[in-house]
Design a protein around this motif. Structure first.
Motif, short mmCIF file in Angstrom:
data_model
loop_
_atom_site.label_atom_id
_atom_site.label_comp_id
_atom_site.label_asym_id
_atom_site.label_seq_id
_atom_site.Cartn_x
_atom_site.Cartn_y
_atom_site.Cartn_z
N VAL A 613 2.95 -13.51 -13.20
CA VAL A 613 4.21 -14.17 -12.85
C VAL A 613 4.18 -14.67 -11.40
N LEU A 614 3.81 -13.75 -10.48
CA LEU A 614 3.81 -14.16 -9.06
C LEU A 614 2.77 -15.25 -8.80
N ASP A 615 1.70 -15.23 -9.56
CA ASP A 615 0.68 -16.26 -9.42
C ASP A 615 1.31 -17.65 -9.63
N THR A 617 4.81 -18.21 -9.43
CA THR A 617 5.95 -18.49 -8.55
C THR A 617 5.50 -18.66 -7.09
N LEU A 618 4.47 -17.90 -6.68
CA LEU A 618 4.03 -18.01 -5.28
C LEU A 618 2.93 -19.06 -5.11
N GLN A 619 2.42 -19.53 -6.23
CA GLN A 619 1.33 -20.53 -6.21
C GLN A 619 0.17 -20.04 -5.36
N ASP A 620 -0.27 -20.84 -4.41
CA ASP A 620 -1.47 -20.50 -3.65
C ASP A 620 -1.29 -19.34 -2.70
N ALA A 621 -0.04 -18.95 -2.46
CA ALA A 621 0.19 -17.86 -1.50
C ALA A 621 -0.20 -16.51 -2.08
N PHE A 622 -0.44 -16.44 -3.37
CA PHE A 622 -0.75 -15.14 -3.95
C PHE A 622 -2.18 -14.73 -3.61
N VAL A 623 -2.32 -13.46 -3.20
CA VAL A 623 -3.65 -12.97 -2.82
C VAL A 623 -4.27 -12.21 -3.99
N PRO A 624 -5.40 -12.70 -4.52
CA PRO A 624 -6.03 -12.02 -5.65
C PRO A 624 -6.65 -10.69 -5.21
N ASN A 625 -6.76 -9.77 -6.13
CA ASN A 625 -7.35 -8.47 -5.82
C ASN A 625 -8.27 -7.98 -6.93
N ASP A 626 -9.21 -7.14 -6.54
CA ASP A 626 -10.15 -6.57 -7.53
C ASP A 626 -9.64 -5.21 -8.01
N GLY A 641 0.28 2.76 1.24
CA GLY A 641 0.51 1.60 2.11
C GLY A 641 1.99 1.45 2.35
N PRO A 642 2.36 0.71 3.36
CA PRO A 642 3.79 0.59 3.68
C PRO A 642 4.56 -0.11 2.58
N ASN A 643 5.86 0.04 2.65
CA ASN A 643 6.74 -0.68 1.71
C ASN A 643 6.48 -2.16 1.79
N MET A 644 6.65 -2.82 0.69
CA MET A 644 6.53 -4.28 0.62
C MET A 644 5.09 -4.77 0.81
N ALA A 645 4.15 -3.84 0.79
CA ALA A 645 2.77 -4.28 1.00
C ALA A 645 2.20 -4.93 -0.26
N GLY A 646 2.73 -4.53 -1.40
CA GLY A 646 2.21 -5.11 -2.64
C GLY A 646 1.65 -4.08 -3.60
N LYS A 647 2.04 -2.81 -3.43
CA LYS A 647 1.50 -1.76 -4.30
C LYS A 647 1.96 -1.94 -5.74
N SER A 648 3.28 -2.08 -5.91
CA SER A 648 3.81 -2.22 -7.28
C SER A 648 3.22 -3.43 -7.96
N THR A 649 3.16 -4.52 -7.21
CA THR A 649 2.64 -5.75 -7.78
C THR A 649 1.23 -5.52 -8.30
N LEU A 792 -1.07 -8.33 4.33
CA LEU A 792 -2.19 -9.14 3.81
C LEU A 792 -2.25 -9.11 2.29
N HIS A 793 -1.54 -8.15 1.69
CA HIS A 793 -1.53 -7.98 0.22
C HIS A 793 -2.92 -7.79 -0.33
N ARG A 794 -3.82 -7.33 0.52
CA ARG A 794 -5.19 -7.16 0.05
C ARG A 794 -5.49 -5.68 -0.15
P1 ADP Z 1 5.46 -2.34 -2.61
O1 ADP Z 1 5.36 -1.81 -4.00
O2 ADP Z 1 4.23 -1.99 -1.83
O3 ADP Z 1 6.70 -1.98 -1.90
P2 ADP Z 1 5.65 -4.92 -3.88
O4 ADP Z 1 4.53 -4.81 -4.84
O5 ADP Z 1 7.02 -4.75 -4.40
O6 ADP Z 1 5.44 -3.93 -2.66
O7 ADP Z 1 5.50 -6.32 -3.17
C1 ADP Z 1 6.45 -6.83 -2.30
C2 ADP Z 1 6.38 -8.33 -2.26
O8 ADP Z 1 5.15 -8.75 -1.70
C3 ADP Z 1 6.39 -8.97 -3.63
O9 ADP Z 1 7.67 -9.24 -4.06
C4 ADP Z 1 5.61 -10.24 -3.44
O10 ADP Z 1 6.46 -11.28 -3.05
C5 ADP Z 1 4.69 -9.91 -2.32
N1 ADP Z 1 3.32 -9.67 -2.84
C6 ADP Z 1 2.89 -8.56 -3.44
N2 ADP Z 1 1.59 -8.67 -3.76
C7 ADP Z 1 1.19 -9.89 -3.36
C8 ADP Z 1 -0.06 -10.59 -3.40
N3 ADP Z 1 -1.15 -10.04 -3.95
N4 ADP Z 1 -0.09 -11.82 -2.87
C9 ADP Z 1 0.99 -12.36 -2.31
N5 ADP Z 1 2.20 -11.75 -2.25
C10 ADP Z 1 2.30 -10.53 -2.75
#
Ligand code: ADP
Length: 893
Positions: A613-615, A617-626, A641-649, A792-794
């Motif tokens: 989904v984010l791929d 909506t965020l288009q090129d801004a999404f950071v791929p991961n292994d 990792g800190p909040n909002m880092a991208g763990k749930s995603t 960095l979402h990496r």
């Molecule tokens: P956490 O679980 O660490 O608190 P989230 O997974 O909810 O963080 O991610 C927070 C926001 O960061 C997402 O809503 C999204 O917009 C952005 N994000 C997460 N992963 C990526 C990614 N791989 N590339 C770009 N943006 C990301």
């Protein structure tokens, strides 16, 4: 209107369960009919056809006025007014939808004879009862969504579910564990569920939960319909068989009891042939990748958690179908991802083909785009509820099939070849329908004019009479003007008086004696003549005859279509599948998706995976991961990792990609390989379960229990912040023990995102566990030189920095003394925590309670326990040697 409504004692009608007694007042015959029918339809609103209206009376009238916003009037002769509210017959669909959407059942009583010809009261009867789960009219159904009716049976040991979609002929049963019933139901999202009328017990609570989660209408049915005996009788009669063995059932099961009650309900409400529900599919509870209901919701597969919308869901992201059948089929596929590798690969082969052959893909999609909804039309044909427009659209759709067959056959791909076979053999029916039904046929038969010219010689002849009649009329008008000398004489027609000659008052003196006066208007007089009367009878009888003939002809055509319903449904199903497969290819082409490979050894390897989904909506801004879970290496990842880092995603992305792969869809990754997942579990964040009367923590633990009981080594589990809803120590202990169990006992593929930094120590104790963190970078602002954090979402190897929170707080501008103090407190806490752990461990060991361990020792590692119990400062050298020998004996020999 000839029929009248007599005064009636309203008090007798105030309770819907005890309809007005016929003895309560002297009724007109029509009203007696109404009362009798209302008593028969139970809790349904009765729409009673009277001429051009569907009338409702008493409570029904008050309710309809309120829900539909129509006028409430009163029919009264005398002191007792009868509340009445009516809807015009041609506006039925819209009002019906409103009532059904509001959760009501609606019984429709039609006039069964022409009121003009009726002797005495017009014959009427209830022709069907419309309920949320039994909709069939195109105008009441959502094109892209199925409309399922469920029936359930559940006790402490067994559960059974029967599902029907009346308009597509789907009929399936599944016997399953009681704990899985709600999961199945939430994924199926039926519009209506039938349960045994007990007012309490597991059936009620399951239906109640479903009502809340999916806004499903709950209908209670008499308990005897669910008994094995009654249900069996109903099913035997429905399938016209002596035994159910032919369907693969040797004995009645809970699902069959549910199915019997369901057919009983359809018989009662539909009052028509249910022949298209001619086969019963039996599904096993675990023929598919199991996704429980909270996982289904957490992963936002078809509905987002917050807004409840389709946009932003997996279904939304991957849907590139162009036809409603395909759109509905895609949802079914997502509900049931495959676990059978050859079947997954068969789908993938078709997607690869369409991906590499853009012209075939585009051709197929273009054909599909222009096609009618064959599945729903076939369903209406089976129920004999299809109108002329439906039949013509069906004919047009069938004639498009041979081109599609050609495209599919050319692929030489197994599954596409099989689907092509299902689209063949309908040509004769298609040709008949196109020949019989006019291209612009109306939806209803009411006004005639739907049978095509040239289809039937007799009909053409009758139609000829009518058009000749028009020519005759203008000739007649000219003739009469010449004969009478009335230059402004006109021939006209109205419904009450029929044909007439109209003469302005000014010319009245010229009217010949054979003109018979019929009607006087302000400026003119209307007359008839013998000749005109004769003509009228001829024309009207030709019109009547044509109408009747059209109806008979359409019935004949419909009969032919009914015979082919099973083939039509099979073809429609094939179209839906082709649409999904071509849609997957379209998606893969648009978004550079790749084909996952399946391997035997338990593993999950994703290179440069993207969240589907984010791929988008965020288009090129999404950071791929292994994600690298190689065979025989770590299977449980602890992600910090800190909040909002991208763990749930990240962890959701892994689960979603696995589900997509097993649906046959390609995935947003550079490369992916996996062994088949048998169950997927996701526990993500704390959703609003409070509304269901349980605390979030309780719900979290119930779900954790389900995962620990249900997961196998082939499962995939993603956990986000488990153990958060209680005190820190409690929560951490639970999160630790759950992760430990998953890693060492169940050994499934598992991703745990946590803010408990202590969890990273699991990696030191278990070879199955690996730490990951989400990288962030501090950067100094160019001008102000102020530091700030960049996500960095990496995903990177290792645990996140322990004091990350404090670090972030510093960057956020918390005063320096507060930051310094918080570092001190953290240090103190860590020390005292370690001390506590040690003393607890010693104390336990002294009491020789081997089962109880320090918080961070694995429960079954006795050597480690013993080691932790030793205080090297306090032990004598000889005792240490003895201990060593003892350990060697116990653990190393
Ligand atoms: P956490 O679980 O660490 O608190 P989230 O997974 O909810 O963080 O991610 C927070 C926001 O960061 C997402 O809503 C999204 O917009 C952005 N994000 C997460 N992963 C990526 C990614 N791989 N590339 C770009 N943006 C990301």
């Amino acid at each position: 209107m000839a029929e009248t409504i007599a005064p009636f004692d309203k008090s007798a009608a105030s309770d819907p369960s005890s309809p007005p007694s016929p003895r309560a007042a002297p009724h007109t015959p029509a009203m007696r009919q109404y009362v009798e029918q209302k008593a028969r339809v139970g809790d349904a609103i009765l729409l009673f056809r009277m001429g051009d209206f569907y009338e409702t009376f008493y409570e029904d009238a008050e309710l309809c006025a309120r829900v539909l916003g129509i006028a409430l009037t009163a029919r009264s002769k005398g002191s007792h007014p009868i509340p009445l509210a009516g809807i015009p017959f041609h506006a039925l669909d819209g009002y019906l939808k409103k009532l059904v959407d509001a959760g009501y059942k609606v019984a429709i009583s039609e006039q069964l004879e022409d009121p003009k010809l009726a002797k005495g009261v017009v014959k009427r009867d209830v022709v069907r009862i419309v309920t949320a789960g039994t909709l069939t009219d195109a105008s009441l159904l959502d094109d892209g969504d199925d409309n399922l009716l469920a029936s359930i049976v559940i006790d402490s040991d067994h559960a059974g579910l029967a599902l029907v979609e009346l308009v597509s002929g789907l009929f399936e049963v599944v016997d399953l564990a009681p704990g899985s019933l709600l999961d199945e139901l939430v994924r199926a999202k039926p519009a209506e569920v039938l349960i045994e009328d007990r007012r309490s017990g597991p059936g009620e609570s399951t239906a109640g939960a479903l009502e809340q989660l999916c806004a499903t209408t709950v209908t209670r049915r008499p308990a005897h319909e669910y008994t094995a005996y009654q249900a069996e009788q109903t099913l035997l009669a429905h399938f016209k068989v002596a035994t159910l063995a032919g369907f693969g059932f040797d004995a009645m099961t809970p699902a069959l009891c549910a199915a019997g009650a369901l057919i009983g309900y359809l018989n009662e409400t539909q009052k028509t042939s249910l022949a298209h529900l001619g086969s019963l599919t039996r599904r096993g509870g675990d023929d598919f990748l199991l996704i429980d209901h909270s996982t289904w919701r957490s992963l936002e597969i078809e509905q987002t958690l917050r807004a409840g919308s389709r946009e932003g869901t997996l279904l939304w992201a991957i849907d590139r179908t162009v036809h409603p059948i395909g759109r509905r089929r895609l949802r079914t596929w997502l509900r049931r991802p495959l676990i059978d590798r050859p079947r997954i690969i068969a789908r993938q082969d078709a997607v690869s083909y369409f991906l590499e052959n853009a012209p075939a893909r585009d051709g197929m999609r273009t054909h599909l785009r222009g096609m009618a909804d064959m599945e729903r039309i076939a369903g209406r044909v089976a129920l004999r509820r299809s109108g002329p427009r439906d039949l013509r659209a069906l004919g047009d759709a069938i004639t498009a099939l041979p081109d599609m067959v050609g495209l599919l056959r050319a692929s030489r791909i197994g599954i596409l070849d099989e689907l092509a076979a299902r689209l063949e053999g309908l040509d004769a029916l298609g040709e008949l329908l196109q020949r019989a039904v006019a291209p612009e046929a109306p939806a209803h038969t009411r006004d005639g004019g739907y049978i095509a010219d040239g289809f039937d010689a007799r009909l053409d002849e009758l139609r000829g009479l009518k058009s000749n009649a028009l020519t005759w009329l203008s000739a007649y008008q000219i003739r009469e003007i010449e004969r009478t000398g009335i230059a402004n004489l006109k021939v006209g027609y109205n419904r009450v008086f029929g044909y007439y000659l109209e003469v302005p008052h000014a010319s009245r003196s010229k009217v010949p004696p054979d003109f018979v006066r019929r009607q006087t208007l302000k400026n003119a007089e209307r007359y008839i003549t013998e000749e005109l009367k004769r003509h009228e009878t001829e024309v009207l009888s030709a019109e009547d005859k044509a109408k009747n003939l059209e109806a008979t002809l359409l019935e004949g055509v419909l009969d032919k279509a009914v015979e082919r319903v099973p083939d039509l449904l099979a073809a429609a199903d094939a179209l839906g599948r082709v649409d999904c497969l071509a849609g997957f290819a379209q998606l893969a082409a648009e978004r550079r998706y790749t084909r996952p490979t399946f391997v035997d050894e338990i593993s999950l390897l994703i290179e440069e995976g993207r969240h589907p989904v984010l791929d988008q909506t965020l288009q090129d801004a999404f950071v791929p991961n292994d994600t690298i879970m190689a065979p025989d290496r770590e299977r449980l990842f602890v992600i910090t990792g800190p909040n909002m880092a991208g763990k749930s995603t990240y962890i959701r992305q892994v689960a979603l990609l696995a589900i997509m792969a097993q649906v046959g869809c390609f995935v947003p990754a550079r490369r992916m390989s996996l062994s088949v997942v048998d169950r997927a579990y996701a526990r993500i964040g704390a959703s609003d379960e409070i509304t269901r009367g349980q605390s979030t923590f309780m719900v979290e633990m119930i779900e954790a229990a389900r995962i620990l009981h249900g997961a196998t080594d082939h499962s995939l589990v993603v956990l986000d912040e488990i153990g958060r809803g209680t005190s820190t120590f409690d929560g951490l202990s639970l999160a630790w023990a759950i992760a430990e169990h998953l890693a060492s006992k169940i050994q499934c593929r598992c991703l745990v995102a946590t803010h408990y930094h202590e969890m990273t120590e699991l990696a030191e104790l278990f070879r199955e566990v690996r730490n990951l963190n989400v990288a962030v970078r501090e950067v100094a602002h160019e001008e102000s030189q102020e530091e700030r954090i960049v996500f960095l979402h990496r995903i990177a190897e290792g645990a996140a920095d322990k004091s990350y929170g404090i670090h972030v707080a510093r960057l956020a501008g918390l005063p320096q003394p507060v930051i310094a103090r918080s570092r001190e407190v953290l240090r103190e806490l860590e020390h005292s925590f370690a001390r506590d752990a040690k003393s607890r461990s010693l104390a336990k060991n002294k009491s020789r309670n081997d089962a109880q361990l320090s918080l961070f020792a694995p429960a079954d590692d006795a050597l480690l326990q013993a080691l932790r119990a030793v205080d090297p400062d306090a032990i004598a050298p000889i005792a240490a040697l003895r201990l060593l020998a003892d350990w060697k004996d116990r653990f190393a020999s």
